[in-house]
Design a protein around this motif. Structure first.
Motif, short mmCIF file in Angstrom:
data_model
loop_
_atom_site.label_atom_id
_atom_site.label_comp_id
_atom_site.label_asym_id
_atom_site.label_seq_id
_atom_site.Cartn_x
_atom_site.Cartn_y
_atom_site.Cartn_z
N SER A 172 -17.21 -20.66 37.49
CA SER A 172 -16.32 -21.04 36.01
C SER A 172 -17.36 -21.47 35.16
N SER A 173 -18.41 -21.93 35.54
CA SER A 173 -19.44 -22.39 34.27
C SER A 173 -20.18 -21.08 33.82
N LEU A 174 -20.36 -20.19 34.85
CA LEU A 174 -21.03 -19.06 33.95
C LEU A 174 -19.90 -18.04 33.25
N LYS A 175 -18.73 -18.28 33.62
CA LYS A 175 -17.59 -17.58 32.64
C LYS A 175 -17.66 -18.41 31.26
N VAL A 176 -17.68 -19.73 31.20
CA VAL A 176 -17.54 -20.57 30.02
C VAL A 176 -19.16 -20.13 29.31
N ALA A 177 -20.14 -19.87 30.10
CA ALA A 177 -21.50 -19.56 29.27
C ALA A 177 -21.24 -18.31 28.55
N ASP A 178 -20.56 -17.43 29.44
CA ASP A 178 -20.51 -16.07 28.78
C ASP A 178 -19.68 -16.12 27.56
N TYR A 179 -18.43 -16.75 27.70
CA TYR A 179 -17.33 -16.88 26.62
C TYR A 179 -18.16 -17.46 25.50
N LEU A 180 -18.68 -18.52 25.63
CA LEU A 180 -19.53 -19.08 24.39
C LEU A 180 -20.49 -18.22 23.68
N ILE A 189 -21.80 -26.06 18.40
CA ILE A 189 -22.12 -27.02 19.49
C ILE A 189 -23.21 -27.89 18.97
N ASN A 190 -22.87 -29.11 18.86
CA ASN A 190 -23.72 -29.84 18.17
C ASN A 190 -24.01 -31.28 18.99
N GLY A 191 -24.58 -31.41 20.42
CA GLY A 191 -24.65 -32.33 21.39
C GLY A 191 -23.26 -32.28 21.91
N PRO A 192 -22.45 -33.79 22.13
CA PRO A 192 -21.24 -33.74 22.75
C PRO A 192 -19.98 -33.27 21.93
N LYS A 195 -17.12 -27.71 17.75
CA LYS A 195 -16.35 -27.46 16.86
C LYS A 195 -15.83 -25.92 16.88
N VAL A 196 -14.54 -25.57 16.79
CA VAL A 196 -14.09 -24.33 17.12
C VAL A 196 -13.16 -23.88 15.77
N GLN A 197 -13.38 -22.79 14.92
CA GLN A 197 -12.99 -22.50 13.90
C GLN A 197 -11.47 -21.78 14.07
N ASP A 198 -11.60 -20.86 15.10
CA ASP A 198 -10.45 -20.01 15.45
C ASP A 198 -9.44 -20.74 16.43
N GLN A 202 -10.16 -21.57 20.37
CA GLN A 202 -10.06 -23.05 21.05
C GLN A 202 -9.33 -22.93 21.94
N ALA A 203 -7.95 -22.32 21.95
CA ALA A 203 -7.25 -22.33 23.31
C ALA A 203 -7.74 -21.57 24.59
N GLU A 204 -8.21 -20.43 24.42
CA GLU A 204 -8.98 -19.82 25.30
C GLU A 204 -10.20 -20.57 26.01
N LEU A 205 -10.83 -21.26 25.21
CA LEU A 205 -11.92 -21.97 25.55
C LEU A 205 -11.40 -23.16 26.33
N ASN A 206 -10.36 -23.87 25.74
CA ASN A 206 -10.00 -25.04 26.67
C ASN A 206 -9.31 -24.67 28.11
N ALA A 207 -8.63 -23.32 28.23
CA ALA A 207 -8.32 -22.95 29.35
C ALA A 207 -9.37 -22.70 30.26
N LEU A 208 -10.67 -22.43 29.78
CA LEU A 208 -11.63 -22.03 30.95
C LEU A 208 -12.24 -23.53 31.22
N LEU A 209 -12.24 -24.35 30.24
CA LEU A 209 -12.78 -25.79 30.52
C LEU A 209 -12.02 -26.50 31.61
N GLN A 210 -10.62 -26.12 31.34
CA GLN A 210 -9.74 -27.00 32.44
C GLN A 210 -9.90 -26.18 33.58
N ASP A 211 -10.21 -25.13 33.94
CA ASP A 211 -10.42 -24.25 35.20
C ASP A 211 -11.81 -25.00 35.74
N LEU A 212 -12.79 -25.27 34.71
CA LEU A 212 -14.10 -25.71 35.20
C LEU A 212 -13.73 -27.06 35.82
N ASN A 213 -13.30 -28.03 35.14
CA ASN A 213 -13.00 -29.33 35.60
C ASN A 213 -12.10 -29.46 36.84
N ALA A 214 -11.21 -28.52 36.84
CA ALA A 214 -10.46 -28.54 38.46
C ALA A 214 -11.33 -28.10 39.40
#
Length: 233
Positions: A172-180, A189-192, A195-198, A202-214
């Protein structure tokens, strides 16, 4: 003269019998070994594999080699899983910046985990084979099997069940890295702060992060289960 020698022959024949009678009998050895397994391993919480004293080894007779099946496995398991703590630490990420910059570390951790699991599985197969070949009276076998389960099967199976869960988190971490990396033009990305313009990105990244947290929560639960098995609490 022939008569005078007879007592000496009788003495010579009787001496080995007397010496043999001084040793522990199989029932005594079995009883001592059973008590050791029950009180020092089965009745205690967690995984305990005491090192035999010289007196204990002597009192168990041939059954000391049966105990060696357990101790040999645990020595091998200790060597196999020793890198686990450092691997988990190396694979820990604390920010999205970490996910991007430490992609190679995450892949290295996966490789190390897979090697560790392969070694541990080989140790378990070796121990199971030796266990299957042991010839034991039924009363001893029942206690020995309980001790074997506590010190070999349960810890090995628990460790081996944790590895895929950690690997899933790393995936899951690697999927996030590839997406980023693929959407770095839309993501700042500026520290913690991220900011996402699109909105779609943002929705797709949030879904990946929710999976990573789970996945991370699953690993925490697996580590807690492993600690319970090993320490009994």
């Amino acid at each position: 003269m022939n008569v005078s020698f007879r007592p000496h022959w009788l003495l010579a024949l009787a001496l080995p019998l007397a010496l043999a009678a001084c040793g522990s009998s199989e029932p005594d050895q079995r009883a001592a070994f059973k008590q050791f397994l029950q009180t020092r391993i089965v009745d205690k919480p967690g995984v305990h594999v005491p090192k035999l004293t010289a007196d204990e080894s002597k009192s168990f007779g041939e059954y000391a080699t049966h105990y060696a099946v357990i101790t040999d496995f645990n020595s091998g398991m200790d060597a196999s899983v020793k890198p686990l703590g450092s691997l988990v630490q190396k694979g820990a990420v604390r920010s999205l910046g970490d996910v991007v910059s430490r992609r190679d570390d995450l892949k290295a951790v996966q490789s190390g985990l897979n090697d560790m699991a392969t070694q541990l599985k080989a140790q378990q197969v070796k121990a199971d084979s030796a266990h299957a070949q042991l010839k034991q009276p039924e009363d001893l076998k029942a206690v020995y099997d309980s001790a074997y389960d506590r010190t070999v099967s349960v810890p090995a199976n628990t460790f081996l069940s944790v590895v895929p869960q950690i690997n899933s988190t790393l995936d899951s971490s690697l999927k996030v890295a590839d997406y980023l990396d693929a959407h770095k033009a839309q993501i700042e990305i500026n520290g913690p702060v991220v900011k996402v313009q699109d909105p779609k990105v943002q929705a797709e990244l949030n879904a990946l992060l929710q999976d990573l947290n789970a996945q991370a929560r699953t690993v925490q639960q697996a580590q807690a289960r492993l600690q319970t098995v090993m320490l009994g609490r």
